[in-house]
Motif scaffolding. Structure first.
Motif, short mmCIF file in Angstrom:
data_model
loop_
_atom_site.label_atom_id
_atom_site.label_comp_id
_atom_site.label_asym_id
_atom_site.label_seq_id
_atom_site.Cartn_x
_atom_site.Cartn_y
_atom_site.Cartn_z
N ASN A 153 -8.71 15.39 -3.44
CA ASN A 153 -8.58 14.61 -2.21
C ASN A 153 -7.37 13.70 -2.22
O ASN A 153 -6.91 13.27 -3.27
N CYS A 154 -6.89 13.40 -1.02
CA CYS A 154 -5.84 12.41 -0.82
C CYS A 154 -6.16 11.60 0.42
O CYS A 154 -6.72 12.15 1.39
N THR A 155 -5.81 10.35 0.39
CA THR A 155 -5.88 9.52 1.58
C THR A 155 -4.48 9.04 1.91
O THR A 155 -3.60 9.00 1.05
N GLN A 190 0.84 -1.19 0.00
CA GLN A 190 0.00 0.00 0.00
C GLN A 190 0.88 1.24 0.00
O GLN A 190 1.84 1.35 0.75
N LYS A 191 0.55 2.20 -0.89
CA LYS A 191 1.30 3.43 -0.93
C LYS A 191 1.03 4.24 0.31
O LYS A 191 -0.04 4.17 0.90
N GLU A 192 2.03 5.06 0.69
CA GLU A 192 1.85 5.95 1.85
C GLU A 192 0.73 6.94 1.58
O GLU A 192 -0.05 7.28 2.48
N VAL A 193 0.67 7.47 0.35
CA VAL A 193 -0.30 8.50 -0.01
C VAL A 193 -0.98 8.10 -1.31
O VAL A 193 -0.32 7.75 -2.28
N GLU A 194 -2.30 8.16 -1.32
CA GLU A 194 -3.08 7.83 -2.51
C GLU A 194 -3.81 9.08 -2.98
O GLU A 194 -4.43 9.79 -2.18
N GLN A 195 -3.74 9.31 -4.29
CA GLN A 195 -4.40 10.47 -4.86
C GLN A 195 -4.97 10.09 -6.21
O GLN A 195 -4.28 9.48 -7.03
N LEU A 214 -0.78 18.48 -6.35
CA LEU A 214 -0.10 17.41 -5.62
C LEU A 214 -0.32 17.60 -4.12
O LEU A 214 -0.09 18.70 -3.60
N CYS A 215 -0.73 16.54 -3.45
CA CYS A 215 -0.74 16.61 -1.99
C CYS A 215 0.59 16.06 -1.49
O CYS A 215 1.26 15.27 -2.18
N ALA A 216 0.98 16.51 -0.32
CA ALA A 216 2.22 16.03 0.29
C ALA A 216 2.04 16.07 1.80
O ALA A 216 1.28 16.88 2.32
N ASN A 231 11.49 12.78 4.34
CA ASN A 231 10.38 12.81 5.27
C ASN A 231 9.08 13.21 4.60
O ASN A 231 8.02 13.16 5.23
N LEU A 232 9.17 13.68 3.34
CA LEU A 232 8.01 14.22 2.66
C LEU A 232 7.48 13.21 1.65
O LEU A 232 8.22 12.71 0.82
N PHE A 233 6.20 12.90 1.76
CA PHE A 233 5.56 11.91 0.90
C PHE A 233 4.52 12.59 0.03
O PHE A 233 3.66 13.32 0.53
#
Lengths: 116, 114
Positions: free
Chosen positions: B22-24, B1-6, B88-90, B101-103
């Protein structure tokens, strides 16, 4: 915020050759970062470049392929060596800057590389 | 599973519409959340920065964080053709964003049609 410039903005290169990308910042910064941005993928950190020490590479990236220089607090270069078509990507440098209570990361305009 | 899904989109809306991006995420340690806007052939520019849960408003833009659901949103009111870009969400668990540290999410491409 810091103003970041990159050279070249784009290039088309033949496989097996190398390209050096320059990143210039208008203020002194401790850490500079190099990212790769491929279509449909997240920004991927290649390495962190600190002035006066060797760059720290992330998993999957090695110094022989992506040598980095950081001669002073406002400048860094990333070389993409012995290129293959899989290296076609956008390469971005970024810096971290302290805001009032946070640290924020700012990006350069990117270098669009196409390897044929 | 990815750390961040968009959701990559693309998303097309008429001018004046309200846009929801949105991002999860999966890492409950994330507490610093950012939205970047990237115009074609440009680098990402920081648009919004929020800490922990809650809302933050800046003009037509509202960033919303729901840590209990691990879900963040960016709302754009009265969307304009100039809002056409990739968003882009981060996020990060740490105050310092360096040292990987940034995803980032993969970005959502938005087109606002005049």
């Amino acid at each position: 915020s810091a103003v970041i410039s990159q050279k070249p903005s784009r290039d088309i290169c033949q496989r097996g050759t190398s390209l050096t990308i320059q990143c210039q910042v208008d203020s002194q910064v401790t850490m500079m970062f190099w990212y790769r941005q491929q279509p449909g993928q997240s920004l991927t950190l290649i390495a962190t470049a600190n002035q006066g020490s060797e760059a720290t590479y992330e998993s999957g990236f090695v110094i022989d392929k992506f040598p980095i220089s950081r001669p002073n607090l406002t400048f860094s270069t990333l070389t993409v060596s012995n290129m293959s078509p899989e290296d076609s990507s956008i390469y971005l440098c970024s810096v971290e800057e302290k805001a009032s209570t946070t640290y924020e990361q700012y990006f350069g305009p990117g270098t669009r590389l196409t390897v044929t | 599973q990815k750390e961040v899904e968009q959701d990559p989109g693309p998303l097309s809306v008429p001018e004046g519409a309200i846009v929801s991006l949105n991002c999860t995420y999966s890492n409950s340690a994330f507490q610093y959340f950012m939205w970047y806007r990237q115009y074609s052939r440009k680098g990402p520019e920081l648009l919004m920065y929020t800490y922990s849960s809650g809302n933050k408003e800046d003009g037509r833009f509202t960033a919303q964080v729901d840590k209990s659901s691990k879900y963040i949103s960016l709302f754009i009111r009265d969307s304009q053709p100039s809002d056409s870009a990739t968003y882009l969400c981060a996020m990060s668990a740490f105050l310092r964003t360096g040292a990987n540290n940034l995803f980032f999410g993969t970005g959502t491409r938005l087109t606002v049609i005049p």
